[in-house]
Design a protein around this motif. Structure first.
Motif, short mmCIF file in Angstrom:
data_model
loop_
_atom_site.label_atom_id
_atom_site.label_comp_id
_atom_site.label_asym_id
_atom_site.label_seq_id
_atom_site.Cartn_x
_atom_site.Cartn_y
_atom_site.Cartn_z
N MET A 1 8.21 1.61 -31.87
CA MET A 1 8.85 1.81 -33.15
C MET A 1 9.46 0.49 -33.62
N SER A 2 9.13 0.10 -34.82
CA SER A 2 9.60 -1.14 -35.40
C SER A 2 10.72 -0.85 -36.41
N VAL A 3 11.74 -1.68 -36.38
CA VAL A 3 12.86 -1.52 -37.31
C VAL A 3 12.87 -2.72 -38.24
N SER A 4 13.00 -2.48 -39.51
CA SER A 4 12.99 -3.58 -40.49
C SER A 4 14.31 -4.34 -40.44
N ARG A 5 14.25 -5.58 -40.92
CA ARG A 5 15.48 -6.38 -40.99
C ARG A 5 16.48 -5.75 -41.95
N ALA A 6 15.97 -5.14 -43.01
CA ALA A 6 16.87 -4.46 -43.96
C ALA A 6 17.64 -3.34 -43.26
N GLU A 7 16.96 -2.60 -42.40
CA GLU A 7 17.63 -1.53 -41.64
C GLU A 7 18.67 -2.12 -40.70
N LEU A 8 18.34 -3.22 -40.04
CA LEU A 8 19.29 -3.84 -39.12
C LEU A 8 20.52 -4.34 -39.86
N TRP A 18 36.35 -1.01 -36.26
CA TRP A 18 35.21 -1.67 -35.65
C TRP A 18 34.16 -0.69 -35.14
N LEU A 19 33.85 0.28 -36.00
CA LEU A 19 32.73 1.17 -35.75
C LEU A 19 31.64 0.83 -36.76
N CYS A 20 30.40 1.07 -36.40
CA CYS A 20 29.28 0.77 -37.27
C CYS A 20 29.27 1.70 -38.47
N ARG A 21 29.11 1.13 -39.66
CA ARG A 21 29.06 1.93 -40.88
C ARG A 21 27.80 2.79 -40.95
N ALA A 22 26.73 2.38 -40.30
CA ALA A 22 25.45 3.10 -40.38
C ALA A 22 25.34 4.20 -39.33
N CYS A 23 25.72 3.90 -38.08
CA CYS A 23 25.48 4.88 -37.00
C CYS A 23 26.77 5.39 -36.34
N GLY A 24 27.91 4.78 -36.63
CA GLY A 24 29.17 5.25 -36.06
C GLY A 24 29.47 4.79 -34.65
N ALA A 25 28.58 4.02 -34.06
CA ALA A 25 28.80 3.52 -32.69
C ALA A 25 29.78 2.34 -32.72
N PRO A 26 30.41 2.05 -31.57
CA PRO A 26 31.25 0.85 -31.51
C PRO A 26 30.42 -0.38 -31.91
N PRO A 28 29.64 -4.40 -32.05
CA PRO A 28 28.26 -4.37 -32.50
C PRO A 28 27.44 -3.33 -31.76
N CYS A 29 26.83 -2.45 -32.53
CA CYS A 29 25.95 -1.42 -31.98
C CYS A 29 24.61 -2.07 -31.61
N GLN A 30 23.74 -1.32 -31.00
CA GLN A 30 22.46 -1.90 -30.57
C GLN A 30 21.66 -2.48 -31.73
N PRO A 31 21.52 -1.77 -32.86
CA PRO A 31 20.79 -2.38 -33.98
C PRO A 31 21.45 -3.66 -34.51
N ALA A 32 22.79 -3.68 -34.53
CA ALA A 32 23.49 -4.90 -34.96
C ALA A 32 23.19 -6.04 -34.00
#
Length: 88
Positions: A1-8, A18-26, A28-32
């Protein structure tokens, strides 16, 4: 599965918690982390320096919000520790 830079780029920190606005994880989350590694691909030291600054800000925010919940080792691992040399 490929993730676009826009998604990242959507995975940014919501301060002061300091939670991720997109996924709610602490953050920097994995995508960050993936996005930051791509952005700083040729400058691992620059990435660590940038994240050290954010670490300082995150600790200051936590001290204002919940001073009894500051674990320096956890903050270091979360913000800087993962920037150590990675395998390709």
């Amino acid at each position: 599965m490929s993730v676009s830079r826009a998604e990242l780029r959507r995975h940014v920190a919501a301060r002061p918690v300091w939670l991720c606005r997109a996924c709610g994880a602490p953050w920097p989350c994995q995508p960050a982390k993936l996005g930051l590694r791509a952005e700083y691909a040729g400058d691992r030291v620059g990435l660590a320096v940038y994240l050290c600054g954010l670490l300082h800000e995150a600790v200051a925010d936590r001290l204002r919000l919940r001073p009894d919940e500051v674990d320096p080792a956890e903050f270091f691992a979360r913000f800087v520790g993962w920037t150590r040399p990675w395998r390709l």
